[in-house]
Design an enzyme around this catalytic site. Structure first.
Site, PDB file in Angstrom:
ATOM      1  N   CYS A   1       0.855  -1.183   0.000  1.00  0.00           N
ATOM      2  CA  CYS A   1       0.000   0.000   0.000  1.00  0.00           C
ATOM      3  C   CYS A   1       0.893   1.236   0.000  1.00  0.00           C
ATOM      4  CB  CYS A   1      -0.864  -0.033   1.257  1.00  0.00           C
ATOM      5  SG  CYS A   1      -1.951   1.385   1.436  1.00  0.00           S
TER       6      CYS A   1
ATOM      7  N   GLU B   1      -8.787  -0.996  -2.431  1.00  0.00           N
ATOM      8  CA  GLU B   1      -9.078   0.449  -2.480  1.00  0.00           C
ATOM      9  C   GLU B   1     -10.385   0.768  -1.763  1.00  0.00           C
ATOM     10  OE1 GLU B   1      -6.662   2.272  -3.199  1.00  0.00           O
ATOM     11  OE2 GLU B   1      -5.534   0.599  -4.002  1.00  0.00           O
TER      12      GLU B   1
HETATM   13 NI    NI Z   1      -3.659   0.962  -0.012  1.00  0.00          NI
END
Ligand code: NI
Length: 187
Positions: A114, A158
């Site tokens: 991420c 997401e």
């Molecule tokens: Ni992320």
């Protein structure tokens, strides 16, 4: 232009908040934000731009990662077929909603990363292998789309950002690589 310093990192409270729906019809401000988010992903996947701007490569970005608590995500999954350079998935999604998902689950064999997490967190992140999503696109059109495998995983990652969930919340703390028998491992 969005740069790495615009992306907030784990520990920031906005990453744990539930983001708010955007108004429909979309405001110019929200449309522009979506464009900038997609521009970031495009730049991050361009070797020259990424080096020049010092960007980490990404396939998805959610508005809360920019400290903007709105339900907007951008996804750009590049082609893996040199014969067809069209991206597998490229869209900005406003107010995305998972309307159904498969019982069958899957995870990425290499785990997840991420842009808001500056460390490697090993472990399987188990998600649905197929989802059906509704959202509004930048043109204001309502879309209903089915995703499977890698694109489904990216979209769910997401979407989690809109609900204050980090990918490692899904990793088994005691045994990060434990899996039920029926979970697919995507390579
Ligand atoms: Ni992320």
């Amino acid at each position: 232009m969005i740069k790495m310093e615009d992306i907030i990192r784990e520990g920031h409270p906005t990453l744990r908040a539930t983001a708010k729906e955007v108004s429909i019809p979309l405001s110019d401000e929200d449309i522009q934000l979506g464009q900038e988010m997609m521009e970031f992903l495009v730049n991050s996947q361009d070797p020259i731009k990424a080096e020049e701007l010092d960007l980490r490569g990404g396939v998805g970005l959610a508005a809360p990662q920019l400290d903007i608590s709105k339900r907007i995500i951008a996804v750009l999954i590049p082609s893996n077929d040199p014969e067809n350079p069209e991206p597998i998935l490229q869209d900005v999604m406003f107010n995305p909603k998972i309307v159904s998902h498969s019982v069958q689950q899957a995870c990425l064999g290499d785990g997840e990363g991420c842009l808001s997490v500056d460390r490697n967190v090993p472990g399987y992140v188990v998600r649905s292998v197929r989802i059906t999503l509704t959202y509004t696109n930048a043109l204001g059109e309502t879309k209903k789309v089915r995703f499977k495998n890698y694109p489904a995983i990216v979209v769910q990652h997401e979407m989690d950002h809109l609900n204050g969930i980090m990918f490692y919340d899904h990793i088994n703390a005691e045994n990060p690589f434990i899996l039920k028998d029926d979970v697919l491992v995507l390579e």
